[in-house]
Write a protein that holds these residues in place. Sequence first.
Motif, PDB file in Angstrom:
ATOM      1  N   PHE A 138      -2.115  -5.282  -2.474  1.00 44.33           N
ATOM      2  CA  PHE A 138      -2.374  -4.382  -1.010  1.00 44.33           C
ATOM      3  C   PHE A 138      -3.516  -4.679  -0.853  1.00 44.33           C
ATOM      4  O   PHE A 138      -4.156  -5.488  -0.404  1.00 44.33           O
ATOM      5  N   LEU A 139      -4.730  -4.505  -2.618  1.00 44.42           N
ATOM      6  CA  LEU A 139      -5.895  -4.985  -1.965  1.00 44.42           C
ATOM      7  C   LEU A 139      -6.183  -6.745  -2.191  1.00 44.42           C
ATOM      8  O   LEU A 139      -7.151  -6.922  -1.153  1.00 44.42           O
ATOM      9  N   GLY A 198       1.105  -1.199  -0.326  1.00 41.87           N
ATOM     10  CA  GLY A 198       0.237   0.376   0.287  1.00 41.87           C
ATOM     11  C   GLY A 198       0.537   0.624   0.280  1.00 41.87           C
ATOM     12  O   GLY A 198       1.712   1.230   0.739  1.00 41.87           O
ATOM     13  N   ASP A 199      -0.027   2.733  -0.408  1.00 41.30           N
ATOM     14  CA  ASP A 199       0.958   3.826  -0.724  1.00 41.30           C
ATOM     15  C   ASP A 199       0.690   4.295   0.346  1.00 41.30           C
ATOM     16  O   ASP A 199      -0.292   4.114   1.334  1.00 41.30           O
ATOM     17  N   TRP A 223     -12.592  -2.554  -0.039  1.00 42.38           N
ATOM     18  CA  TRP A 223     -11.337  -3.177  -0.196  1.00 42.38           C
ATOM     19  C   TRP A 223     -12.072  -3.675  -1.428  1.00 42.38           C
ATOM     20  O   TRP A 223     -10.842  -4.882  -2.180  1.00 42.38           O
ATOM     21  N   ASP A 270      -3.230   4.064   1.119  1.00 42.15           N
ATOM     22  CA  ASP A 270      -4.087   3.070   1.579  1.00 42.15           C
ATOM     23  C   ASP A 270      -3.723   3.188   2.880  1.00 42.15           C
ATOM     24  O   ASP A 270      -4.505   3.382   3.596  1.00 42.15           O
ATOM     25  N   SER A 318      -0.264  -5.029 -10.564  1.00 46.06           N
ATOM     26  CA  SER A 318       0.767  -3.817  -9.636  1.00 46.06           C
ATOM     27  C   SER A 318       0.978  -3.523  -7.960  1.00 46.06           C
ATOM     28  O   SER A 318       0.044  -4.708  -7.592  1.00 46.06           O
ATOM     29  N   GLU A 319       1.103  -2.933  -7.135  1.00 42.86           N
ATOM     30  CA  GLU A 319       1.640  -2.737  -5.758  1.00 42.86           C
ATOM     31  C   GLU A 319       0.327  -2.530  -5.346  1.00 42.86           C
ATOM     32  O   GLU A 319       0.080  -3.125  -3.873  1.00 42.86           O
ATOM     33  N   GLN A 320      -0.674  -1.806  -6.034  1.00 38.71           N
ATOM     34  CA  GLN A 320      -1.632  -1.997  -5.505  1.00 38.71           C
ATOM     35  C   GLN A 320      -3.244  -3.012  -5.443  1.00 38.71           C
ATOM     36  O   GLN A 320      -3.808  -3.107  -4.684  1.00 38.71           O
ATOM     37  N   GLU A 321      -2.796  -3.751  -6.726  1.00 36.81           N
ATOM     38  CA  GLU A 321      -3.592  -4.694  -6.340  1.00 36.81           C
ATOM     39  C   GLU A 321      -2.870  -6.107  -5.101  1.00 36.81           C
ATOM     40  O   GLU A 321      -3.355  -6.890  -4.978  1.00 36.81           O
TER      41      GLU A 321
END
Length: 546
Positions: free
Chosen positions: A144-145, A81-82, A292, A85, A139-142
């Motif tokens: 994290f989710l 997460g960034d 989420w 997030d 991606s990193e977002q994916e």
Amino acid sequence: MVETANPERTPPALPAPPPPIPLALSRGPTWTPAEQLQQLQYCIHSNPSWAQAVLLAFQHYIVMLGTTVLIASTLVPSMGGDNGDKARVIQSLLFMSGVNTLLQTLIGTRLPTVMGPSAAFTLPVLSIINDYSGTTFASEQERFLHNMRTIQGSLIVSAFVNIVLGYSQAWGNLTRLFSPIIIVPVVCVVGLGLFARGFPLLGNCVEIGLPMLILLVVGQQYLKRIHPKTDFIVERFALLFCIAIVWAFAAILTVAGAYNNVPEKTKVSCRIDRSYLMSSAPWIKIPYPFQWGTPIFRASHVFGMMGAALVSSAESTGTFFAAARLAGATAPPAHVLSRSIGLQGIGMLIEGFFGSIVGTTASVENVGLLGLTHIGSRRVVQISTAFMIFFSIFGKFGAFFASIPLPIFAAIYCVLLGIVAAVGISFIQFANNNSMRNIYVLGLSLFLGISIPQYFVLNTTPDGQGPVRTNGGWFNDILNTIFSSPPTVAIIVGTLVDNTLEARDTAVDRGLPWWKPFQHRGGDDRNEEFYSYPLRISEYIPTRFM
């Protein structure tokens, strides 16, 4: 020869020696055991003025904020997460803390305890993160989710551990085996077991943390004696004044460039602009169910989270006993502890729906704040839930206070956690502390309650791999989580030894005559006074759930 003496005659009786003077009386007065602390200015039922109550409630919000930010800052980056997030996770944690605190103070224990995020869930969460480390995501977002959805599913299932333990009365039946000899180490390690949040965290930025610690102790305990009219103001609100002063000092150092050429770790700990929460937090965002995505259920992760749910029950139990003492209430009865743990499970279930990153437990530091301010009012804690929910919705405002450097919170914890540990020691007055048998049980429970978790913590890798490493990952997570918790280890050791070592012959020495009345609904008249449901709610709830 003639006998001149009678050998059968008994010698004259000597005067009886005077009774020995008790040592304590010969040196000074003695203090009888006190079930309720007498120096509280407001106890669980009494309330300060509304203006003071609001300020005191804001203090509770600030104190619980440190642990919330610490847990989110530790876990969210590892999940991919960034900063945005992280801000949204903090909002979700605050929202659920407000909801769960309100539920507990209304229909749970009814004690003035804040329900905050529990660090006991860190190992199962790290295990989930580690399992997905070899998986490729777009991606990193994916990533994290995906981690968040798996945590959601694990929390939803593991919540039933607490629900079953609580509403089946199993947890209450366990606490009936307790005695003051067990309560002492359990409550002590609730505070002492969190020593890593104290000076070790403060040491990351000594020039901020140490002045905060010194200012809080001197200002709150010594400067209040300067003028009688300012006594209660300094005693109750010194925490807010000290935070404002040291926070401003940290801002001056940041703007002056004192941390421009230091390692990144020092910048994160000392600068006030390294949380990046103000820039990334949304202005308005209301947490909602499954925010989420759809939960993911995996058995291996669920079992690890179940261990954390059990640990959170043990931690909350020790904290509840400390809160009862600092709020002027009697020890919580078994049925009250059962319903509180059951309600904690319901809260965990809701957290799984709303996408919280960890489950909740009774906040130890907020209980310490009751002792620091001498105010154990239930209303104050209930008002604090309004701050939690408000700042969880209006993110920018919450992010402003969340940018307080963590060493400032660490300095506060040095005082508050120490108060809780000392409250645990006070329970020894209800047992015979001159009994060598009691000393043995106390020493063993207290030492192993700190030593065993420390061994597990020192031998746990940054990715959450503990010293128990078998082929069954779920088995590893359960044992590593349970034995990393000081209150859980203290309960296991204390309950086992205290109830098997000359238990029947030493009932009086163990303090059972004092303890037993509080374990039954009608055992003490004050039980209903402190722990009964508000209004007429009890008329609509089955007795087994009360």
